[in-house]
Design a protein around this motif. Sequence first.
Motif, PDB file in Angstrom:
ATOM      1  N   ILE A 129       0.837  -1.203   0.000  1.00  0.00           N
ATOM      2  CA  ILE A 129       0.000   0.000   0.000  1.00  0.00           C
ATOM      3  C   ILE A 129       0.871   1.250   0.000  1.00  0.00           C
ATOM      4  N   GLU A 130       1.912   1.267   0.837  1.00  0.00           N
ATOM      5  CA  GLU A 130       2.791   2.443   0.891  1.00  0.00           C
ATOM      6  C   GLU A 130       3.541   2.636  -0.428  1.00  0.00           C
ATOM      7  N   GLU A 131       3.830   1.559  -1.138  1.00  0.00           N
ATOM      8  CA  GLU A 131       4.478   1.684  -2.446  1.00  0.00           C
ATOM      9  C   GLU A 131       3.488   2.225  -3.481  1.00  0.00           C
ATOM     10  N   GLU A 132       2.257   1.764  -3.409  1.00  0.00           N
ATOM     11  CA  GLU A 132       1.218   2.197  -4.338  1.00  0.00           C
ATOM     12  C   GLU A 132       0.815   3.650  -4.097  1.00  0.00           C
ATOM     13  N   PHE A 133       0.877   4.085  -2.837  1.00  0.00           N
ATOM     14  CA  PHE A 133       0.448   5.431  -2.458  1.00  0.00           C
ATOM     15  C   PHE A 133       1.577   6.146  -1.716  1.00  0.00           C
ATOM     16  N   PRO A 134       2.582   6.634  -2.448  1.00  0.00           N
ATOM     17  CA  PRO A 134       3.691   7.345  -1.801  1.00  0.00           C
ATOM     18  C   PRO A 134       3.167   8.557  -1.017  1.00  0.00           C
ATOM     19  N   GLY A 135       3.812   8.845   0.082  1.00  0.00           N
ATOM     20  CA  GLY A 135       3.398   9.985   0.902  1.00  0.00           C
ATOM     21  C   GLY A 135       2.405   9.619   1.992  1.00  0.00           C
ATOM     22  N   TRP A 136       2.062   8.336   2.083  1.00  0.00           N
ATOM     23  CA  TRP A 136       1.149   7.849   3.115  1.00  0.00           C
ATOM     24  C   TRP A 136       1.861   6.795   3.957  1.00  0.00           C
ATOM     25  N   GLN A 137       1.612   6.819   5.262  1.00  0.00           N
ATOM     26  CA  GLN A 137       2.152   5.816   6.181  1.00  0.00           C
ATOM     27  C   GLN A 137       0.978   4.995   6.712  1.00  0.00           C
ATOM     28  N   VAL A 138       1.100   3.690   6.643  1.00  0.00           N
ATOM     29  CA  VAL A 138       0.004   2.778   6.976  1.00  0.00           C
ATOM     30  C   VAL A 138       0.278   2.087   8.306  1.00  0.00           C
TER      31      VAL A 138
ATOM     32  N   TYR B 211      -5.360   2.129   9.036  1.00  0.00           N
ATOM     33  CA  TYR B 211      -5.227   3.581   8.952  1.00  0.00           C
ATOM     34  C   TYR B 211      -4.093   3.942   8.009  1.00  0.00           C
ATOM     35  N   ALA B 212      -4.220   5.127   7.411  1.00  0.00           N
ATOM     36  CA  ALA B 212      -3.114   5.714   6.655  1.00  0.00           C
ATOM     37  C   ALA B 212      -3.118   7.200   6.948  1.00  0.00           C
ATOM     38  N   THR B 213      -1.943   7.737   7.166  1.00  0.00           N
ATOM     39  CA  THR B 213      -1.814   9.167   7.415  1.00  0.00           C
ATOM     40  C   THR B 213      -0.745   9.732   6.491  1.00  0.00           C
ATOM     41  N   ARG B 214      -0.949  10.948   6.106  1.00  0.00           N
ATOM     42  CA  ARG B 214       0.006  11.602   5.206  1.00  0.00           C
ATOM     43  C   ARG B 214       1.321  11.860   5.927  1.00  0.00           C
ATOM     44  N   SER B 215       2.398  11.785   5.180  1.00  0.00           N
ATOM     45  CA  SER B 215       3.710  12.053   5.764  1.00  0.00           C
ATOM     46  C   SER B 215       4.082  13.528   5.665  1.00  0.00           C
TER      47      SER B 215
ATOM     48  N   LEU C 204      -9.087   0.480   2.742  1.00  0.00           N
ATOM     49  CA  LEU C 204      -8.083   1.540   2.865  1.00  0.00           C
ATOM     50  C   LEU C 204      -7.583   1.950   1.481  1.00  0.00           C
ATOM     51  N   ARG C 205      -7.317   0.976   0.632  1.00  0.00           N
ATOM     52  CA  ARG C 205      -6.887   1.296  -0.739  1.00  0.00           C
ATOM     53  C   ARG C 205      -7.943   2.134  -1.462  1.00  0.00           C
ATOM     54  N   ARG C 206      -9.207   1.791  -1.288  1.00  0.00           N
ATOM     55  CA  ARG C 206     -10.286   2.549  -1.934  1.00  0.00           C
ATOM     56  C   ARG C 206     -10.273   4.006  -1.471  1.00  0.00           C
ATOM     57  N   LEU C 207     -10.139   4.213  -0.167  1.00  0.00           N
ATOM     58  CA  LEU C 207     -10.093   5.581   0.362  1.00  0.00           C
ATOM     59  C   LEU C 207      -8.869   6.340  -0.154  1.00  0.00           C
ATOM     60  N   LEU C 208      -7.735   5.669  -0.229  1.00  0.00           N
ATOM     61  CA  LEU C 208      -6.524   6.328  -0.723  1.00  0.00           C
ATOM     62  C   LEU C 208      -6.647   6.656  -2.205  1.00  0.00           C
ATOM     63  N   ARG C 209      -7.286   5.780  -2.978  1.00  0.00           N
ATOM     64  CA  ARG C 209      -7.525   6.092  -4.396  1.00  0.00           C
ATOM     65  C   ARG C 209      -8.401   7.330  -4.524  1.00  0.00           C
ATOM     66  N   GLU C 210      -9.429   7.426  -3.681  1.00  0.00           N
ATOM     67  CA  GLU C 210     -10.296   8.608  -3.703  1.00  0.00           C
ATOM     68  C   GLU C 210      -9.500   9.868  -3.385  1.00  0.00           C
ATOM     69  N   GLN C 211      -8.657   9.816  -2.374  1.00  0.00           N
ATOM     70  CA  GLN C 211      -7.855  10.987  -1.997  1.00  0.00           C
ATOM     71  C   GLN C 211      -6.912  11.388  -3.129  1.00  0.00           C
ATOM     72  N   THR C 212      -6.235  10.430  -3.724  1.00  0.00           N
ATOM     73  CA  THR C 212      -5.262  10.771  -4.768  1.00  0.00           C
ATOM     74  C   THR C 212      -5.958  11.179  -6.061  1.00  0.00           C
ATOM     75  N   ARG C 213      -7.124  10.605  -6.356  1.00  0.00           N
ATOM     76  CA  ARG C 213      -7.887  10.998  -7.553  1.00  0.00           C
ATOM     77  C   ARG C 213      -8.315  12.455  -7.422  1.00  0.00           C
ATOM     78  N   GLU C 214      -8.767  12.843  -6.253  1.00  0.00           N
ATOM     79  CA  GLU C 214      -9.174  14.229  -6.027  1.00  0.00           C
ATOM     80  C   GLU C 214      -7.985  15.173  -6.178  1.00  0.00           C
ATOM     81  N   GLU C 215      -6.830  14.773  -5.684  1.00  0.00           N
ATOM     82  CA  GLU C 215      -5.638  15.607  -5.772  1.00  0.00           C
ATOM     83  C   GLU C 215      -5.229  15.836  -7.217  1.00  0.00           C
ATOM     84  N   ARG C 216      -5.417  14.805  -8.060  1.00  0.00           N
ATOM     85  CA  ARG C 216      -5.051  14.921  -9.474  1.00  0.00           C
ATOM     86  C   ARG C 216      -6.124  15.635 -10.269  1.00  0.00           C
TER      87      ARG C 216
END
Length: 72
Positions: free
Chosen positions: A11-20, A29-33, A57-69
């Motif tokens: 998960i951390e490799e797929e979503f850089p900038g997040w700590q799980v 849980y995942a929190t931004r670094s 958790l992956r679904r939520l992180l995809r939502e966060q990163t999709r919004e950022e992009r």
Amino acid sequence: MGDFDDLKAAIEEEFPGWQVWRSDAGRWYATRSSDLSDAQLQAGYAMTVAADDSAGLRRLLREQTREERGDA
């Protein structure tokens, strides 16, 4: 899937900038670094997200990163 350490690393490799991590109760849980700006917080970005399992958790992180992009 594999054990927690493998899932965490994937998960951390797929979503850089997040700590799980996982709570003692088993919640994921995942929190931004790095910090978010006030504008990002007001736009609804989360510093920390939580789910019942790694897939959630992956679904939520995809939502966060999709919004950022801007893909939302």
